[in-house]
Write a protein that holds these residues in place. Sequence first.
Motif, mmCIF file in Angstrom:
data_model
loop_
_atom_site.group_PDB
_atom_site.id
_atom_site.type_symbol
_atom_site.label_atom_id
_atom_site.label_comp_id
_atom_site.label_asym_id
_atom_site.label_seq_id
_atom_site.Cartn_x
_atom_site.Cartn_y
_atom_site.Cartn_z
ATOM 1 N N ASP A 179 1.252 -3.986 8.178
ATOM 2 C CA ASP A 179 2.041 -4.583 7.103
ATOM 3 C C ASP A 179 1.375 -5.831 6.527
ATOM 4 O OD1 ASP A 179 4.161 -3.010 6.353
ATOM 5 O OD2 ASP A 179 5.667 -4.519 6.756
ATOM 6 N N LEU A 180 0.196 -6.144 7.016
ATOM 7 C CA LEU A 180 -0.611 -7.231 6.466
ATOM 8 C C LEU A 180 -1.867 -6.608 5.879
ATOM 9 C CD1 LEU A 180 -0.514 -9.644 9.555
ATOM 10 C CD2 LEU A 180 1.253 -9.302 7.815
ATOM 11 N N LEU A 181 -2.646 -7.402 5.162
ATOM 12 C CA LEU A 181 -3.960 -6.911 4.753
ATOM 13 C C LEU A 181 -4.807 -6.718 6.002
ATOM 14 C CD1 LEU A 181 -4.600 -9.243 1.703
ATOM 15 C CD2 LEU A 181 -4.073 -6.804 1.630
ATOM 16 N N PRO A 182 -5.497 -5.582 6.146
ATOM 17 C CA PRO A 182 -6.281 -5.348 7.362
ATOM 18 C C PRO A 182 -7.283 -6.454 7.673
ATOM 19 C CG PRO A 182 -6.148 -3.348 6.060
ATOM 20 C CD PRO A 182 -5.565 -4.440 5.214
ATOM 21 N N THR B 120 3.808 -1.864 13.656
ATOM 22 C CA THR B 120 3.589 -3.102 12.879
ATOM 23 C C THR B 120 4.087 -4.330 13.637
ATOM 24 O OG1 THR B 120 5.689 -3.013 11.631
ATOM 25 C CG2 THR B 120 3.799 -1.827 10.700
ATOM 26 N N LEU B 121 3.650 -4.482 14.865
ATOM 27 C CA LEU B 121 4.120 -5.597 15.690
ATOM 28 C C LEU B 121 3.743 -6.951 15.107
ATOM 29 C CD1 LEU B 121 3.441 -4.091 19.221
ATOM 30 C CD2 LEU B 121 5.663 -4.894 18.381
ATOM 31 N N CYS B 122 2.677 -7.003 14.323
ATOM 32 C CA CYS B 122 2.298 -8.277 13.711
ATOM 33 C C CYS B 122 3.434 -8.888 12.900
ATOM 34 C CB CYS B 122 1.087 -8.084 12.799
ATOM 35 S SG CYS B 122 -0.505 -8.010 13.654
ATOM 36 N N ARG C 9 -9.417 -5.855 -2.079
ATOM 37 C CA ARG C 9 -8.807 -5.802 -0.743
ATOM 38 C C ARG C 9 -9.348 -4.610 0.056
ATOM 39 N NH1 ARG C 9 -8.028 -10.828 -1.282
ATOM 40 N NH2 ARG C 9 -6.098 -11.517 -2.280
ATOM 41 N N ALA C 10 -9.610 -3.505 -0.635
ATOM 42 C CA ALA C 10 -10.177 -2.339 0.050
ATOM 43 C C ALA C 10 -11.561 -2.663 0.611
ATOM 44 C CB ALA C 10 -10.243 -1.155 -0.900
ATOM 45 N N LEU C 11 -12.373 -3.362 -0.164
ATOM 46 C CA LEU C 11 -13.691 -3.756 0.317
ATOM 47 C C LEU C 11 -13.584 -4.725 1.486
ATOM 48 C CD1 LEU C 11 -15.817 -4.262 -2.931
ATOM 49 C CD2 LEU C 11 -15.933 -2.376 -1.279
ATOM 50 N N GLU C 12 -12.665 -5.679 1.389
ATOM 51 C CA GLU C 12 -12.484 -6.624 2.494
ATOM 52 C C GLU C 12 -12.093 -5.891 3.773
ATOM 53 O OE1 GLU C 12 -9.538 -9.249 0.963
ATOM 54 O OE2 GLU C 12 -10.955 -10.469 -0.173
ATOM 55 N N ALA C 13 -11.282 -4.845 3.625
ATOM 56 C CA ALA C 13 -10.870 -4.068 4.791
ATOM 57 C C ALA C 13 -12.071 -3.414 5.467
ATOM 58 C CB ALA C 13 -9.840 -3.017 4.395
ATOM 59 N N ILE C 14 -12.895 -2.742 4.670
ATOM 60 C CA ILE C 14 -14.019 -2.023 5.276
ATOM 61 C C ILE C 14 -15.056 -3.003 5.826
ATOM 62 C CG2 ILE C 14 -15.502 -1.696 3.245
ATOM 63 C CD1 ILE C 14 -15.781 1.251 4.216
ATOM 64 N N ILE D 207 -7.240 -5.554 14.312
ATOM 65 C CA ILE D 207 -7.592 -5.748 15.719
ATOM 66 C C ILE D 207 -6.467 -6.438 16.462
ATOM 67 C CG2 ILE D 207 -9.204 -6.899 17.284
ATOM 68 C CD1 ILE D 207 -11.374 -6.428 15.169
ATOM 69 N N ARG D 208 -5.826 -7.395 15.812
ATOM 70 C CA ARG D 208 -4.704 -8.083 16.475
ATOM 71 C C ARG D 208 -3.569 -7.107 16.767
ATOM 72 N NH1 ARG D 208 -2.972 -10.559 20.385
ATOM 73 N NH2 ARG D 208 -1.042 -11.742 20.132
ATOM 74 N N GLU D 209 -3.328 -6.188 15.850
ATOM 75 C CA GLU D 209 -2.285 -5.188 16.083
ATOM 76 C C GLU D 209 -2.640 -4.326 17.290
ATOM 77 O OE1 GLU D 209 1.368 -3.261 15.393
ATOM 78 O OE2 GLU D 209 0.559 -5.040 14.386
ATOM 79 N N ALA D 210 -3.900 -3.960 17.432
ATOM 80 C CA ALA D 210 -4.328 -3.186 18.606
ATOM 81 C C ALA D 210 -4.113 -3.979 19.886
ATOM 82 C CB ALA D 210 -5.783 -2.777 18.455
ATOM 83 N N GLU D 211 -4.385 -5.278 19.828
ATOM 84 C CA GLU D 211 -4.150 -6.127 21.004
ATOM 85 C C GLU D 211 -2.662 -6.163 21.359
ATOM 86 O OE1 GLU D 211 -7.837 -9.306 20.342
ATOM 87 O OE2 GLU D 211 -5.796 -9.850 19.755
#
Length: 276
Positions: free
Chosen positions: A237-240, A188-190, A21-26, A251-255
């Motif tokens: 609160d989700l996987l990045p 954590t609006l998502c 999951r860490a690799l998927e995030a980066i 990115i969706r959280e930033a939006e």
Amino acid sequence: FPERRKDPFDNGYRVMLVYRRALEAIYSGTTSIRAVGEAHNADIDVRNAIRKGMLAGPRLFSAGQALSATGGHGHNSVGCLEADGVEGFRRAAREQLRAGADLVKICLTGGIGTPGEKPADKQMADDEVAAVVEVAHTAHKLVASHTGGVNPVKDCVRLGVDCIEHGYAFDDEAAEMMAKAGTYLVPTLCVTQELDYMRRHGVQEWMLSKAKAAAVEHLASIRRAVAAGVTLATGTDLLPSDPVDGTVATIREAELLVEAGLSPLAAMQAATHNGD
């Protein structure tokens, strides 16, 4: 969040899953991750391997297990540790620091992921919160608190909590208190605004109902925080790397923060500079 606590993984597999999951995030653009509730020190183990140069990966910061009152928020998750009383919470906080936690996470109120509670239900006493804050600050660590509800948010500020997670509902006065004290807010609006994501992932109906019920006031509260000048940071609160609404969760959280009133530049700062 299952309805009852269960651990589906053995420790070896969990560590590999955390690293995956860490690799998927980066790979999806998130270069720093703050994990605020983990099981069996797996995040800390992966963090240590990355910091030592054994593995490539993002910057990872872990709170160890989140601390909650017995039967409180997260008692159904292996990522939480239950405690009671000043001595109980003090010891639990010290145990996380002993394990190498970068910060300490508490669950002051109820939330969406645990059945039989509301996001504004206060579940820890003031002296319990103060004990955790004292332990963490003495060790030069920050305290993050899962918190919803007007009075619990104010209690966090008054007791010296450094960062409020979610902030499902609070008024203008609470927002002004946060701004004046320099308390960070991770909205954590998502969690409440992306119900289709939750449905696709098989979230239980009781959890969907709680998220939907909190959605309007959650967004309104974050707009109050923006208007008051509270410092916001981005967390999901989700996987990045999770696909959400045509993009990934970070990115969706930033939006969503832009929808809450931040300028695009301020939303980028919330996702980068404010988290340092």
